[in-house]
Motif scaffolding. Structure first.
Motif, short mmCIF file in Angstrom:
data_model
loop_
_atom_site.label_atom_id
_atom_site.label_comp_id
_atom_site.label_asym_id
_atom_site.label_seq_id
_atom_site.Cartn_x
_atom_site.Cartn_y
_atom_site.Cartn_z
N HIS A 60 0.80 -1.24 0.00
CA HIS A 60 0.00 0.00 0.00
C HIS A 60 0.83 1.29 0.00
N PRO A 61 1.57 1.55 -1.08
CA PRO A 61 2.51 2.68 -1.06
C PRO A 61 1.86 4.05 -0.85
N ALA A 62 0.59 4.21 -1.18
CA ALA A 62 -0.05 5.52 -1.01
C ALA A 62 -0.20 5.90 0.46
N ARG A 63 -0.06 4.96 1.36
CA ARG A 63 -0.25 5.25 2.78
C ARG A 63 0.92 6.02 3.41
N TYR A 64 2.09 5.98 2.77
CA TYR A 64 3.27 6.55 3.41
C TYR A 64 3.38 8.04 3.08
N PRO A 65 3.62 8.88 4.10
CA PRO A 65 3.65 10.34 3.87
C PRO A 65 5.00 10.82 3.35
N PHE A 66 5.49 10.18 2.30
CA PHE A 66 6.77 10.54 1.74
C PHE A 66 6.66 11.71 0.77
N THR A 67 7.71 12.49 0.66
CA THR A 67 7.83 13.44 -0.43
C THR A 67 8.06 12.65 -1.72
N PRO A 68 7.85 13.26 -2.89
CA PRO A 68 8.15 12.56 -4.14
C PRO A 68 9.58 12.04 -4.21
N THR A 69 10.53 12.80 -3.68
CA THR A 69 11.93 12.36 -3.69
C THR A 69 12.12 11.14 -2.80
N GLU A 70 11.52 11.16 -1.61
CA GLU A 70 11.64 10.01 -0.70
C GLU A 70 10.98 8.77 -1.29
N GLU A 71 9.82 8.96 -1.91
CA GLU A 71 9.13 7.82 -2.51
C GLU A 71 9.95 7.22 -3.65
N TYR A 72 10.54 8.07 -4.46
CA TYR A 72 11.38 7.59 -5.56
C TYR A 72 12.57 6.81 -5.00
N ALA A 73 13.13 7.30 -3.90
CA ALA A 73 14.24 6.60 -3.26
C ALA A 73 13.81 5.24 -2.73
N LEU A 74 12.61 5.17 -2.15
CA LEU A 74 12.09 3.89 -1.67
C LEU A 74 12.02 2.88 -2.80
#
Length: 296
Positions: free
Chosen positions: A204-218
């Motif tokens: 469920h990746p939409a649940r995490y409050p990441f910035t776009p940069t953090e999400e791309y890093a994940l």
């Protein structure tokens, strides 16, 4: 017994795959056998129980599913710390007897008891007494006591009207009952799953409050560690989320998974078997797990 199923039959079997759900072995409310029966009754055609950081319900879930004629994939959901946040990685299709996986999950469970005691002490400071003892009444496995068990206690004792209110007021970062825990590393979790013969999936990746940069890093680090899939259709995703993560699955050449994240008939947003289909442009994760499906 693990058996191979052909591509045509796999597509049929998996037209309603639900590969993310929880029993009372972790933070769900139903026994594994009851979940299997609910999945079958709701039209699920391939099922996985994915209890948090635990495999104790796997044999029960598999045996119950097979007795009902329901194909089964082994599963778990590993708690991971990434960029200062808790991220969940689902493992599918692994050998449930793999010792390294079992030891890894045991190690990540290890701090839950002490964390729960600290949460209780913190809640006591704002006037909520004996929360640990109250939460224990909802726990099937004391090693896996979690915020969800505290939330159920606070609802049933009248402190809050529902579970979302508990989390908003008490159990998220910056609130009185929040206590962080050091979970597994992303690479560790992916390695435990893949070395046991399974596939790692970002849950469920939409649940995490990441910035776009953090999400791309994940996504980048997950892929670098050997992760192969992402949940695109889940009980937590909106239609817009499905479009976004379908695009990201294609961008990162990831397989797509589908799961309700069902915990309870009264608490879950989406019932077992009630999800929309995966977008047709994606490759379902179960196509790569054909030889890991337990068949009736």
């Amino acid at each position: 017994m693990l058996s191979t199923i052909g591509a045509v039959s796999t597509q049929h079997i998996c037209s309603n795959a639900d590969l993310h759900s929880h029993s009372c072995v972790s933070d769900g409310t139903m026994e594994p056998e009851a979940l299997a029966a609910r999945a079958k009754a709701n039209g699920v055609e391939l099922w996985a129980l994915t209890d948090h950081d635990e495999l104790a319900g796997q044999a029960r879930a598999r045996d119950a599913a097979l007795s009902l004629g329901l194909p089964y994939l082994t599963g778990t959901e590993v708690s991971v710390t990434f960029a200062g946040r808790v991220v969940h990685i689902v493992g599918l299709g692994f050998d449930m007897h793999n010792e390294a996986l079992r030891e890894g999950l045991h190690s990540t469970r290890g701090g839950r008891g002490a964390r729960a005691q600290q949460m209780s002490a913190s809640l006591a400071q704002v006037g909520i007494k004996d929360a640990y003892e109250g939460a224990l009444k909802y726990v099937g496995n004391p090693e896996l006591i979690s915020r969800t068990h505290f939330a159920r206690h606070l609802v049933d004792s009248g402190v809050c009207s529902d579970i979302p209110e508990v989390f908003r007021r008490f159990l998220t970062e910056g609130k009185p009952g929040f206590v962080p825990h050091r979970w597994a590393g992303l690479g560790e979790a992916v390695r435990w799953i893949t070395q046991a013969g399974g596939i790692a999936v970002i849950a469920h990746p939409a649940r995490y409050p990441f910035t776009p940069t953090e999400e791309y890093a994940l996504f980048t680090e997950f892929k670098a560690h050997g992760g192969l899939a992402v949940e695109v259709v889940t009980g937590n995703h909106s239609a817009a989320d499905v479009v976004k993560y379908a695009d990201m699955a294609l961008e990162f050449s990831l397989l797509a998974s589908r799961g309700s994240d069902f915990h309870s008939p009264t608490e879950s947003h989406t019932d077992l078997g009630a999800l929309p289909d995966l977008p047709g442009r994606l490759t379902p994760v179960w196509q790569a797990l054909q030889d890991r499906v337990h068949q009736p």
